[in-house]
Design a protein around this motif. Structure first.
Motif, PDB file in Angstrom:
ATOM      1  N   LEU A 194       0.824  -1.207   0.000  1.00 22.88           N
ATOM      2  CA  LEU A 194       0.000   0.000   0.000  1.00 22.88           C
ATOM      3  C   LEU A 194       0.860   1.259   0.000  1.00 22.88           C
ATOM      4  O   LEU A 194       0.522   2.256  -0.657  1.00 22.88           O
ATOM      5  CB  LEU A 194      -0.936  -0.003   1.202  1.00 22.88           C
ATOM      6  N   ALA A 195       1.967   1.231   0.724  1.00 22.84           N
ATOM      7  CA  ALA A 195       2.869   2.385   0.713  1.00 22.84           C
ATOM      8  C   ALA A 195       3.385   2.656  -0.696  1.00 22.84           C
ATOM      9  O   ALA A 195       3.544   3.819  -1.107  1.00 22.84           O
ATOM     10  CB  ALA A 195       4.025   2.167   1.678  1.00 22.84           C
ATOM     11  N   ALA A 196       3.634   1.581  -1.452  1.00 19.74           N
ATOM     12  CA  ALA A 196       4.077   1.752  -2.842  1.00 19.74           C
ATOM     13  C   ALA A 196       2.972   2.367  -3.690  1.00 19.74           C
ATOM     14  O   ALA A 196       3.236   3.193  -4.570  1.00 19.74           O
ATOM     15  CB  ALA A 196       4.512   0.408  -3.427  1.00 19.74           C
ATOM     16  N   ARG A 197       1.717   2.005  -3.426  1.00 19.72           N
ATOM     17  CA  ARG A 197       0.594   2.598  -4.165  1.00 19.72           C
ATOM     18  C   ARG A 197       0.469   4.084  -3.829  1.00 19.72           C
ATOM     19  O   ARG A 197       0.177   4.909  -4.696  1.00 19.72           O
ATOM     20  CB  ARG A 197      -0.718   1.888  -3.816  1.00 19.72           C
ATOM     21  N   VAL A 198       0.665   4.420  -2.575  1.00 21.75           N
ATOM     22  CA  VAL A 198       0.606   5.825  -2.171  1.00 21.75           C
ATOM     23  C   VAL A 198       1.714   6.615  -2.867  1.00 21.75           C
ATOM     24  O   VAL A 198       1.489   7.731  -3.369  1.00 21.75           O
ATOM     25  CB  VAL A 198       0.707   5.951  -0.638  1.00 21.75           C
ATOM     26  N   SER A 199       2.908   6.024  -2.944  1.00 24.05           N
ATOM     27  CA  SER A 199       4.022   6.693  -3.634  1.00 24.05           C
ATOM     28  C   SER A 199       3.749   6.836  -5.125  1.00 24.05           C
ATOM     29  O   SER A 199       4.030   7.890  -5.722  1.00 24.05           O
ATOM     30  CB  SER A 199       5.327   5.905  -3.413  1.00 24.05           C
ATOM     31  N   PRO A 207       1.422  12.186   1.787  1.00 21.73           N
ATOM     32  CA  PRO A 207       0.901  10.814   1.708  1.00 21.73           C
ATOM     33  C   PRO A 207      -0.564  10.699   2.119  1.00 21.73           C
ATOM     34  O   PRO A 207      -1.274   9.817   1.638  1.00 21.73           O
ATOM     35  CB  PRO A 207       1.817  10.029   2.653  1.00 21.73           C
ATOM     36  N   ARG A 208      -1.022  11.574   2.976  1.00 24.09           N
ATOM     37  CA  ARG A 208      -2.427  11.548   3.369  1.00 24.09           C
ATOM     38  C   ARG A 208      -3.322  11.830   2.167  1.00 24.09           C
ATOM     39  O   ARG A 208      -4.310  11.122   1.929  1.00 24.09           O
ATOM     40  CB  ARG A 208      -2.665  12.590   4.466  1.00 24.09           C
ATOM     41  N   GLN A 254      -2.552   3.417   8.333  1.00 17.45           N
ATOM     42  CA  GLN A 254      -1.280   3.225   9.024  1.00 17.45           C
ATOM     43  C   GLN A 254      -0.102   3.762   8.221  1.00 17.45           C
ATOM     44  O   GLN A 254       0.788   4.419   8.762  1.00 17.45           O
ATOM     45  CB  GLN A 254      -1.068   1.739   9.313  1.00 17.45           C
ATOM     46  N   VAL A 255      -0.101   3.506   6.917  1.00 18.12           N
ATOM     47  CA  VAL A 255       1.066   3.885   6.116  1.00 18.12           C
ATOM     48  C   VAL A 255       1.006   5.324   5.617  1.00 18.12           C
ATOM     49  O   VAL A 255       2.028   5.852   5.168  1.00 18.12           O
ATOM     50  CB  VAL A 255       1.246   2.940   4.910  1.00 18.12           C
ATOM     51  N   SER A 256      -0.153   5.960   5.703  1.00 18.81           N
ATOM     52  CA  SER A 256      -0.308   7.282   5.087  1.00 18.81           C
ATOM     53  C   SER A 256      -0.630   8.405   6.055  1.00 18.81           C
ATOM     54  O   SER A 256      -0.421   9.581   5.736  1.00 18.81           O
ATOM     55  CB  SER A 256      -1.418   7.234   4.036  1.00 18.81           C
ATOM     56  N   GLY A 257      -1.182   8.058   7.198  1.00 16.62           N
ATOM     57  CA  GLY A 257      -1.651   9.095   8.102  1.00 16.62           C
ATOM     58  C   GLY A 257      -3.036   9.609   7.779  1.00 16.62           C
ATOM     59  O   GLY A 257      -3.539  10.511   8.455  1.00 16.62           O
ATOM     60  N   ALA A 258      -3.677   9.055   6.747  1.00 16.65           N
ATOM     61  CA  ALA A 258      -5.047   9.457   6.429  1.00 16.65           C
ATOM     62  C   ALA A 258      -5.971   9.036   7.565  1.00 16.65           C
ATOM     63  O   ALA A 258      -5.791   7.973   8.174  1.00 16.65           O
ATOM     64  CB  ALA A 258      -5.499   8.826   5.118  1.00 16.65           C
ATOM     65  N   ALA A 259      -6.973   9.838   7.847  1.00 19.03           N
ATOM     66  CA  ALA A 259      -7.907   9.544   8.928  1.00 19.03           C
ATOM     67  C   ALA A 259      -8.808   8.371   8.531  1.00 19.03           C
ATOM     68  O   ALA A 259      -9.436   8.411   7.470  1.00 19.03           O
ATOM     69  CB  ALA A 259      -8.756  10.767   9.238  1.00 19.03           C
ATOM     70  N   ALA A 276      -4.420  18.246  -4.457  1.00 16.85           N
ATOM     71  CA  ALA A 276      -3.278  17.745  -5.224  1.00 16.85           C
ATOM     72  C   ALA A 276      -3.031  18.562  -6.478  1.00 16.85           C
ATOM     73  O   ALA A 276      -1.886  18.701  -6.926  1.00 16.85           O
ATOM     74  CB  ALA A 276      -3.496  16.278  -5.583  1.00 16.85           C
ATOM     75  N   THR A 277      -4.085  19.120  -7.068  1.00 16.10           N
ATOM     76  CA  THR A 277      -3.952  19.808  -8.346  1.00 16.10           C
ATOM     77  C   THR A 277      -4.041  21.320  -8.239  1.00 16.10           C
ATOM     78  O   THR A 277      -3.847  22.016  -9.231  1.00 16.10           O
ATOM     79  CB  THR A 277      -5.056  19.346  -9.303  1.00 16.10           C
ATOM     80  N   ALA A 278      -4.361  21.815  -7.042  1.00  9.59           N
ATOM     81  CA  ALA A 278      -4.622  23.252  -6.856  1.00  9.59           C
ATOM     82  C   ALA A 278      -5.715  23.722  -7.811  1.00  9.59           C
ATOM     83  O   ALA A 278      -5.705  24.851  -8.305  1.00  9.59           O
ATOM     84  CB  ALA A 278      -3.353  24.074  -7.049  1.00  9.59           C
TER      85      ALA A 278
END
Length: 245
Positions: A48-53, A64-65, A143-148, A218-220
């Motif tokens: 999942l961390a790789a998907r977030v990256s 990452p959130r 856990q890997v992103s800090g997203a709520a 992400a895109t402003a």
């Protein structure tokens, strides 16, 4: 279309084939790409961390959130489109729990397809399995992103609402799709909500979203038409414009 996982009941392949047309653009979710992975990766923190990256590179964004939220916004729809369509049209559904799935990715790292090796034969059984599946994925992704976690649950709920509405429209009965969505959500999934917007000569139903995909961060760019971070009046005006498009 690729074969079901080894050990899948013979009728499951036919059930998947039967929903390809009503799935429309989500037909890709039942047809694997070249690399097929065990569904357990959906709960693997490193995967999942790789998907977030991957998502961060796609959007050139370093939070990452936000990136986890964007990935889950897409993945949560891909995970439920086929099960909800099958449940609506045939009364059975593929088991959505990660250990029953095989999955594959799109070139951009987003989820492409998810196929199960087991059939569930009631709305109640599917609702319980869906809640368990979301709980496992959301816990690891948070856990890997800090997203709520609550924000991720809200996105999952809105994805169910949207894909069930699509399934109802494909079957010629949008209200039935909405009722299915209400039947399958269980806490901590949030109740699904809809709004009917009357446009020129037509009334169109939309998901009354409780979640934000954060793409505008992400895109402003601008917020989505149905974004809950718009004022109610602004959101209604945007949805009204969509009834005319």
């Amino acid at each position: 279309m690729s074969d079901p996982a080894p050990g899948a009941p013979p009728g499951l392949a036919a059930a998947y084939a039967d929903i390809a047309a009503p799935l429309g653009e989500f037909a890709r979710t039942i047809s694997h790409g070249p690399e097929v992975l065990p569904g357990a990766v959906l709960t693997d923190p490193r995967w999942l961390a790789a998907r977030v990256s991957d998502t961060g590179r796609r959007w050139a964004h370093d939070d990452p959130r936000v990136n986890a939220t964007l990935w889950w916004y897409s993945a949560s729809s891909s995970l439920v489109a086929a099960p909800l369509t099958m449940l609506l049209t045939s009364g059975v559904a593929p088991d959505p729990r990660p250990d029953r799935l095989t999955v594959s990715l799109q070139a951009n790292g987003y989820l492409r397809a998810a196929r199960s090796d087991r059939v569930l034969t009631s709305v109640t059984a599917f609702a319980q399995a869906l809640c368990e599946a979301h709980e496992a994925v959301i816990a690891s992704l948070a856990q890997v992103s800090g997203a709520a976690p609550r924000a991720l649950w809200a996105i999952g709920s809105d994805s169910i609402a949207g894909r069930a509405l699509d399934a109802g429209r494909a079957a010629g009965d949008p209200a039935r799709g909405c009722e299915l969505a209400r039947d399958v959500v269980r806490p901590p999934l949030l109740p699904v909500r809809y709004v009917d917007v009357e446009g020129p000569g037509d009334t169109r139903r939309f998901v009354l979203r409780g979640s934000c995909c954060l793409i505008y961060v992400a895109t402003a760019g601008d917020k989505c038409a149905g974004c809950p971070r718009r004022t109610p009046a602004d959101r209604y005006a945007e949805l009204l414009r969509r009834t005319s498009s």
